[in-house]
Design a protein around this motif. Structure first.
Motif, short mmCIF file in Angstrom:
data_model
loop_
_atom_site.label_atom_id
_atom_site.label_comp_id
_atom_site.label_asym_id
_atom_site.label_seq_id
_atom_site.Cartn_x
_atom_site.Cartn_y
_atom_site.Cartn_z
N UNK A 81 0.84 -1.20 0.00
CA UNK A 81 0.00 0.00 0.00
C UNK A 81 0.87 1.25 0.00
N UNK A 82 0.23 2.38 -0.26
CA UNK A 82 0.87 3.68 -0.18
C UNK A 82 0.17 4.52 0.88
N UNK A 83 0.95 5.17 1.71
CA UNK A 83 0.42 6.16 2.63
C UNK A 83 0.56 7.53 1.97
N UNK A 84 -0.55 8.23 1.80
CA UNK A 84 -0.53 9.54 1.16
C UNK A 84 -1.08 10.57 2.13
N UNK A 85 -0.28 11.60 2.41
CA UNK A 85 -0.68 12.65 3.33
C UNK A 85 -0.56 14.02 2.65
N UNK A 86 -1.37 14.95 3.13
CA UNK A 86 -1.31 16.33 2.66
C UNK A 86 -1.29 17.23 3.88
N UNK A 87 -0.41 18.23 3.87
CA UNK A 87 -0.38 19.22 4.93
C UNK A 87 -0.33 20.61 4.30
N UNK A 88 -0.88 21.56 5.04
CA UNK A 88 -0.79 22.96 4.65
C UNK A 88 -0.30 23.70 5.88
N UNK A 89 0.96 24.14 5.83
CA UNK A 89 1.60 24.61 7.05
C UNK A 89 1.82 23.42 7.96
N UNK A 90 1.48 23.56 9.23
CA UNK A 90 1.62 22.46 10.19
C UNK A 90 0.35 21.63 10.31
#
Length: 328
Positions: free
Chosen positions: A307-316
Motif C-alpha cells: 500500500x501507499x500512505x498519502x498525506x497532505x499538509x498545509x503549514x503544520x
C-alpha cells in the motif's frame, strides 16, 4: 504511528523551507539501492563513440560504456536537451544514461561530433522490460544482450540483483520516434475495488492520484485508538508512485520508523504532500519533479499489505487528502 513526531517536523520544515532549498542525495533503498559518489563518476573512463547500441548486432553488451547512475530518471527522460557551454556529447550521454552511439544516430550527427551551445539535441525514447513470471535479473540481461553490471547501474541496483514479476527494468536507449502516449507500460492491474468503493481516477481534484488502487483507510480516527493523518491506498508492490502535483523534493529517505522510504514534496500555496510505505525512493532531495513523475515504488505498510500512505499538509496542519483527490 511511530515516527509521527519526526515526520511532523519534516513536514513543517518542508513548508517553511525556501524554494531553492536542497539536500544530500538519498541512497536508493530496498533491493535496488545504489547511491553514486562524486568521485566514482569523476573517475569513470571516457567511452568510445563507437559503442554499439543496435539490437540486430551480435554483441550489444555495454561493458565499454558502463552507464552511470545520475539524478535523471531514465524511465522518464525529457524529449530534448539544450546544449550548454562547454558541454560535450559525452557529458549529455552520462547525464541521461544514454549510449553515445544512440545519441549520434538519433540526431544524425557527423564526425567530429562537436556541439554548439544552444543547439537542441533530441533524446531517444526510453525502453522498458517488464519482468515476466519466473524471470530473473540474469534472464533479462541475457535476453536483452546487456551485461549485468550496466543493466544494474542503469536501474540503480546493487547486489543481490533481485527482481519480481511485474517490475520494470530500464534498457539502454535505442534511436527511435516518441509515442504520444506514456512511454512506461502499465503496472500490474490495480486490485478490484470493494462494492461501493470508487476507483480512484486522476484529474478529479486539486491533486492527481499518486497511485491507482483501493482506499483501505481514510483520514481521521482508526480502530485501536490510532489516528491516520492521510489515506492508505492498496496497490501492487513495486507499482510506480506518481507526484500528485509539480513540486520540489524536500525529503527522500528512510529515517522515519514505520514509514518505509518516505518522499515529501513542497507545492504552491503552502501545500506539502507525503508518500510513505515505499520500498524505495527514486528521487533526490532538491530535485524538481513534474506532476505524475515517478517518485518511488509501492512497498508494504500495516500488516505487511502492499500500500501507499498519502498525506497532505498545509503549514503544520494535516489536511484530509480525499476531497483534494476528488474522492467523497
Amino acid at each position: 504511528m511511530r515516527g509521527g513526531a519526526l515526520i511532523l517536523c519534516l513536514l513543517i520544515a518542508a513548508c517553511a523551507a525556501g524554494a531553492g532549498a536542497g539536500g544530500a542525495p538519498i541512497s536508493y533503498g530496498g533491493s535496488g539501492g545504489y547511491a553514486p559518489q562524486p568521485s566514482q563518476q569523476a573517475q569513470a573512463p571516457r567511452p568510445s563513440p563507437q559503442v554499439s547500441a543496435r539490437q540486430d548486432e551480435e554483441v550489444t553488451a555495454l561493458s565499454a560504456y558502463a552507464l552511470q547512475p545520475s539524478e535523471n530518471d531514465p524511465r522518464r527522460p525529457p524529449r530534448t536537451h539544450t546544449v550548454g557551454r562547454n558541454e560535450s556529447l559525452y557529458d549529455i550521454a552520462v547525464r541521461y544514461q544514454i549510449p553515445i552511439q544512440t545519441l549520434i544516430e538519433q540526431n544524425r550527427l557527423e564526425p567530429p561530433y562537436a556541439l554548439s551551445p544552444g543547439r537542441v539535441i533530441e533524446l531517444p525514447p526510453p525502453r522498458i522490460h517488464v519482468v515476466a513470471q519466473g524471470e530473473s535479473f540474469e534472464d533479462v540481461a541475457r535476453i536483452e544482450s546487456i551485461d549485468r553490471r550496466s543493466l544494474a547501474l542503469l536501474n540503480r541496483m546493487s547486489e543481490p540483483y533481485v527482481v519480481r514479476t511485474g517490475d520494470q527494468l530500464v534498457l539502454p536507449a535505442l534511436p527511435g520516434a516518441w509515442r504520444e502516449t506514456s512511454p512506461l507500460p502499465p503496472s500490474s492491474p490495480p486490485p478490484a475495488p470493494q462494492s461501493g468503493t470508487p476507483t480512484p481516477q486522476r484529474g478529479e481534484g486539486r491533486f492527481a492520484w499518486p497511485v491507482r488502487g483501493e482506499v483501505v483507510a481514510r483520514f481521521g480516527p482508526q480502530s485501536g485508538g490510532r489516528t491516520l493523518d492521510g489515506i492508505e491506498i492498496a496497490a501492487p508492490e513495486g507499482a510506480p508512485i506518481g507526484a500528485a502535483e509539480e513540486g520540489d523534493v524536500v525529503y527522500a529517505g528512510s529515517d522515519v520508523p514505520g514509514y518505509g522510504a518516505l518522499v515529501l514534496l513542497r507545492h504552491a500555496d503552502g501545500y506539502v504532500t507525503a508518500y510513505g510505505y515505499a520500498r524505495r525512493a527514486t528521487v533526490r532531495e532538491g530535485q524538481r519533479v513534474r506532476a505524475g513523475e515517478t517518485l518511488g515504488e509501492v512497498g508494504r505498510g500495516r500488516g505487511g499489505q502492499a500500500m501507499l500512505l498519502f498525506q497532505v499538509r498545509r503549514g503544520a496542519q494535516a489536511v484530509d487528502p480525499a476531497p483534494l483527490l476528488g474522492l467523497r
